[in-house]
Design an enzyme around this catalytic site. Structure first.
Site, mmCIF file in Angstrom:
data_model
loop_
_atom_site.group_PDB
_atom_site.id
_atom_site.type_symbol
_atom_site.label_atom_id
_atom_site.label_comp_id
_atom_site.label_asym_id
_atom_site.label_seq_id
_atom_site.Cartn_x
_atom_site.Cartn_y
_atom_site.Cartn_z
ATOM 1 N N SER A 26 0.816 -1.219 0.000
ATOM 2 C CA SER A 26 0.000 0.000 0.000
ATOM 3 C C SER A 26 0.847 1.265 0.000
ATOM 4 O O SER A 26 1.151 1.827 1.055
ATOM 5 C CB SER A 26 -0.960 -0.001 1.191
ATOM 6 O OG SER A 26 -2.089 -0.769 0.891
ATOM 7 N N ASN A 29 0.685 4.326 2.495
ATOM 8 C CA ASN A 29 0.386 3.831 3.839
ATOM 9 C C ASN A 29 1.747 3.494 4.457
ATOM 10 O O ASN A 29 2.387 2.509 4.060
ATOM 11 C CB ASN A 29 -0.531 2.610 3.690
ATOM 12 C CG ASN A 29 -0.672 1.770 4.955
ATOM 13 O OD1 ASN A 29 0.097 1.889 5.895
ATOM 14 N ND2 ASN A 29 -1.662 0.884 4.951
ATOM 15 N N SER A 32 2.557 -0.020 6.021
ATOM 16 C CA SER A 32 2.646 -1.093 5.019
ATOM 17 C C SER A 32 3.992 -1.042 4.310
ATOM 18 O O SER A 32 4.665 -2.069 4.151
ATOM 19 C CB SER A 32 1.504 -0.971 4.008
ATOM 20 O OG SER A 32 1.806 -1.599 2.793
ATOM 21 N N ASN A 114 -13.168 -0.681 5.305
ATOM 22 C CA ASN A 114 -13.112 -0.516 3.852
ATOM 23 C C ASN A 114 -14.002 -1.505 3.104
ATOM 24 O O ASN A 114 -13.953 -1.584 1.879
ATOM 25 C CB ASN A 114 -11.671 -0.689 3.345
ATOM 26 C CG ASN A 114 -10.684 0.197 4.054
ATOM 27 O OD1 ASN A 114 -9.791 -0.285 4.735
ATOM 28 N ND2 ASN A 114 -10.848 1.501 3.922
ATOM 29 N N HIS A 141 -4.348 -5.172 -4.828
ATOM 30 C CA HIS A 141 -4.635 -6.293 -3.912
ATOM 31 C C HIS A 141 -5.971 -6.124 -3.207
ATOM 32 O O HIS A 141 -6.533 -7.086 -2.720
ATOM 33 C CB HIS A 141 -3.509 -6.467 -2.889
ATOM 34 C CG HIS A 141 -3.392 -5.375 -1.857
ATOM 35 N ND1 HIS A 141 -2.939 -4.108 -2.147
ATOM 36 C CD2 HIS A 141 -3.677 -5.361 -0.533
ATOM 37 C CE1 HIS A 141 -2.942 -3.378 -1.051
ATOM 38 N NE2 HIS A 141 -3.390 -4.106 -0.054
ATOM 39 N N GLU A 178 -13.451 3.874 -0.971
ATOM 40 C CA GLU A 178 -12.795 3.113 0.095
ATOM 41 C C GLU A 178 -13.745 2.861 1.257
ATOM 42 O O GLU A 178 -13.322 2.505 2.362
ATOM 43 C CB GLU A 178 -11.539 3.857 0.547
ATOM 44 C CG GLU A 178 -10.539 4.090 -0.581
ATOM 45 C CD GLU A 178 -9.580 2.924 -0.838
ATOM 46 O OE1 GLU A 178 -9.176 2.269 0.131
ATOM 47 O OE2 GLU A 178 -9.252 2.672 -2.021
ATOM 48 N N HIS A 254 -6.464 7.313 4.439
ATOM 49 C CA HIS A 254 -7.920 7.338 4.617
ATOM 50 C C HIS A 254 -8.240 8.415 5.652
ATOM 51 O O HIS A 254 -7.435 8.650 6.565
ATOM 52 C CB HIS A 254 -8.449 6.000 5.173
ATOM 53 C CG HIS A 254 -8.392 4.864 4.210
ATOM 54 N ND1 HIS A 254 -7.944 3.607 4.569
ATOM 55 C CD2 HIS A 254 -8.741 4.778 2.906
ATOM 56 C CE1 HIS A 254 -8.021 2.797 3.522
ATOM 57 N NE2 HIS A 254 -8.501 3.477 2.500
ATOM 58 N N ASP A 256 -10.081 8.151 8.125
ATOM 59 C CA ASP A 256 -10.149 7.609 9.492
ATOM 60 C C ASP A 256 -8.778 7.486 10.158
ATOM 61 O O ASP A 256 -8.658 6.981 11.260
ATOM 62 C CB ASP A 256 -10.938 6.289 9.553
ATOM 63 C CG ASP A 256 -10.254 5.110 8.885
ATOM 64 O OD1 ASP A 256 -9.125 5.255 8.383
ATOM 65 O OD2 ASP A 256 -10.868 4.005 8.879
ATOM 66 N N ASN A 373 0.540 -3.146 9.358
ATOM 67 C CA ASN A 373 0.109 -2.975 7.973
ATOM 68 C C ASN A 373 -0.764 -1.728 7.822
ATOM 69 O O ASN A 373 -1.445 -1.554 6.811
ATOM 70 C CB ASN A 373 -0.670 -4.218 7.503
ATOM 71 C CG ASN A 373 0.104 -5.018 6.465
ATOM 72 O OD1 ASN A 373 1.005 -4.485 5.828
ATOM 73 N ND2 ASN A 373 -0.247 -6.277 6.296
ATOM 74 N N CYS A 379 -10.007 0.657 11.670
ATOM 75 C CA CYS A 379 -9.930 -0.013 10.361
ATOM 76 C C CYS A 379 -10.545 -1.392 10.432
ATOM 77 O O CYS A 379 -11.080 -1.895 9.447
ATOM 78 C CB CYS A 379 -8.478 -0.204 9.929
ATOM 79 S SG CYS A 379 -7.540 1.289 9.755
HETATM 80 O O1 SUG Z 1 -5.702 -0.469 2.467
HETATM 81 N N1 SUG Z 1 -3.207 -2.046 4.315
HETATM 82 C C1 SUG Z 1 -4.532 -1.483 4.275
HETATM 83 C C2 SUG Z 1 -4.859 -0.810 5.572
HETATM 84 C C3 SUG Z 1 -6.304 -0.374 5.603
HETATM 85 C C4 SUG Z 1 -6.608 0.470 6.783
HETATM 86 N N2 SUG Z 1 -7.963 0.826 6.779
HETATM 87 C C5 SUG Z 1 -8.453 1.991 7.209
HETATM 88 N N3 SUG Z 1 -7.709 3.036 7.432
HETATM 89 N N4 SUG Z 1 -9.713 2.093 7.332
HETATM 90 C C6 SUG Z 1 -4.660 -0.498 3.116
HETATM 91 O O2 SUG Z 1 -3.698 0.242 2.873
HETATM 92 C C7 SUG Z 1 -1.363 -3.421 3.503
HETATM 93 C C8 SUG Z 1 -1.187 -4.816 3.021
HETATM 94 C C9 SUG Z 1 0.261 -5.168 2.822
HETATM 95 O O3 SUG Z 1 1.111 -4.282 2.569
HETATM 96 O O4 SUG Z 1 0.569 -6.388 2.911
HETATM 97 C C10 SUG Z 1 -2.796 -2.922 3.398
HETATM 98 O O5 SUG Z 1 -3.524 -3.335 2.506
#
Ligand code: SUG
Length: 455
Positions: A26, A29, A32, A114, A141, A178, A254, A256, A373, A379
């Site tokens: 991600s 993020n 991640s 999400n 993904h 999302e 996001h 949130d 992650n 989340c």
């Molecule tokens: O979509 N991480 C998710 C985290 C989602 C968090 N959700 C909220 N904030 N509501 C994303 O980025 C990482 C998976 C990886 O790198 O293996 C991931 O998908």
């Protein structure tokens, strides 16, 4: 099943699937990207999530469980040209494109904030509760989740008279969606009409509007508007706000991650939105329009908690909960342990509780596996406001209780590994283990055949 007599806000948490791993998938993020390729512990991840669900159930909250998805996604791998039997598909993908295989292996459906956008029946023109699965088109993904998400939601909320299930929006960046991570509902009480607050990262059709320079804006205004139409929301009950593009570029992928709300309380960082005073005026106006009285704004100043501290600690990825033992209008805040490990955030939380506002209690959870992650307490949960009839219409096998908790803990003990690294993803045995785990889970949760491998 439940002893609740009025409308309430239920939390449906995602059960972490058996292939939880750190794929670094991600962009934008920070967690991640920075934990990429570290070994994970799927069993601990699932059990940390279950502990949170059980604790909230013990506090008298209505707590649901949403099943994970089956991974690797063999259907997608085959669509992308990998042939042969299941083992051959996995081994060929591992050899030719390990990053693609990791994407098809992600357990990212655990972050059910999400999964969908949910509008309570009190807000919707047809008097039903509406779900629109998020297309999650921005990250490959996650873009492969929505179809099964729709099936799981339909199996969990299986009553056409009460629940309206939509298809995800078209899978194009123009309608990047999302789900509830960018949606909050403010209300006087859960069972009557509230204000739905949609936060977006960019305009899809207006090229001159501000947008982030570095990281992707995953939600478009046009996606949020489409959902408001699909759910039959009245214009005067809806407020749209744009995320500050600079905070997206600082890792707030996001809304949130920088703001949360419950009841009349909006708890947000000073830099969360573009034009904050206009956003707050609009919210107050909408609340007044429908006779809901005064909003309570709790703005966290940047000189006390920087955006970087917010991203690291996930202070705003908290759950604001109207806990039954607190007096009317008061709430507890569920935060990840990382908030206590950050001196500025921890001091802020102590001050927040000591001062005169609606937030009275802090509940701290260890969710390190998910946090690594980028997934905090908020989340992991999808909020679903349920009136009494809707509570009774929820699939009862998906509701947390004293019997389901040990059963699911035992199920993780039986089926989950306690370490998983990138190299393990090439091992077809992991697929066999996952299928037998999920097959048993669909029986525990009485879901029917929601997975492709069962059809
Ligand atoms: O979509 N991480 C998710 C985290 C989602 C968090 N959700 C909220 N904030 N509501 C994303 O980025 C990482 C998976 C990886 O790198 O293996 C991931 O998908």
């Amino acid at each position: 099943m439940s002893t609740h007599t009025q409308a309430l806000e239920a939390n449906f948490d995602g059960l972490v699937g058996p292939t939880h791993n750190y794929g670094g998938l991600s962009y934008g993020n920070v967690a991640s990207s920075s934990n990429s390729a570290r070994p994970s512990n799927p069993k601990q991840a699932a059990q940390q999530g279950l502990q949170k669900m059980k604790s909230l159930h013990d506090l008298g909250m209505f707590q649901g469980v949403l099943a994970p998805q089956s991974r690797p996604d063999l259907h997608t791998l085959r669509r992308l040209g990998f042939t042969g039997n299941d083992s051959q598909v996995i081994q060929r993908a591992a050899k030719q494109d390990a990053a693609l295989l990791a994407s098809c292996y992600s357990a990212s459906s655990m972050w059910t904030a999400n999964a969908a956008t949910v509008s309570p029946s009190a807000d919707c023109s047809d008097g039903r509760l509406h779900f629109t699965p998020a297309n999650l088109v921005n990250r490959f993904h996650r873009s492969i989740e929505h179809e099964t998400t729709g099936r799981i939601l339909q199996a969990t909320f299986a009553n056409e008279d009460r629940f309206g299930h939509h298809q995800a929006l078209p899978s194009s960046d123009h309608f990047g969606d999302e789900g509830a991570a960018n949606h909050t509902r403010f209300c006087h009480d859960y069972g009557t009409a509230g204000v739905e607050f949609f936060v977006y990262g960019q305009h899809a059709f207006n090229g001159t509007a501000p947008k982030p320079a570095k990281y992707p804006a995953r939600q478009s205004l046009e996606a949020s508007q489409a959902i408001a139409r699909l759910h039959g929301l009245k214009d005067e009950q809806v407020v749209y706000a744009q995320q500050n593009p600079d905070v997206i570029d600082a890792g707030v992928f996001h809304n949130d991650v920088i703001a949360v709300g419950n009841g009349k309380v909006s708890f947000y960082h000073e830099l969360a939105f573009l034009n904050t005073s206009e956003v707050n005026d609009n919210l107050q106006q909408a609340m007044s329009n429908i006779g809901n009285g005064d909003m309570q704004f709790i703005e966290v100043p940047a000189d006390q908690v920087s955006v970087q501290d917010a991203v690291k600690s996930y202070l705003f990825n908290s759950q604001l909960l109207s806990l039954p033992h607190l007096s009317e209008g008061k709430m507890g805040i569920v935060v990840p342990q990382e908030c206590r490990e950050n001196a500025n955030v921890s001091a802020y939380l102590d001050q927040l509780i000591a001062s005169d506002n609606a937030i009275e209690e802090i509940l701290v959870f260890d969710l390190k596996q998910s946090m690594s992650n980028g997934g905090g307490p908020a989340c992991l949960r999808l909020r679903v406001v349920l009136n009494q009839a809707e509570q009774a219409a929820v699939n009862p096998a998906c509701v947390m209780n004293d019997a389901l908790f040990p059963r699911l803990m035992g199920w993780t003990e039986k089926h989950y590994r306690d370490t998983l690294s990138e190299a393990d993803l090439a091992d077809p045995q992991l697929l066999i283990e996952s299928h037998s785990a999920l097959d048993e889970l669909t029986q525990i949760l009485c879901l029917g055949s929601v997975y492709d491998f069962q059809r």
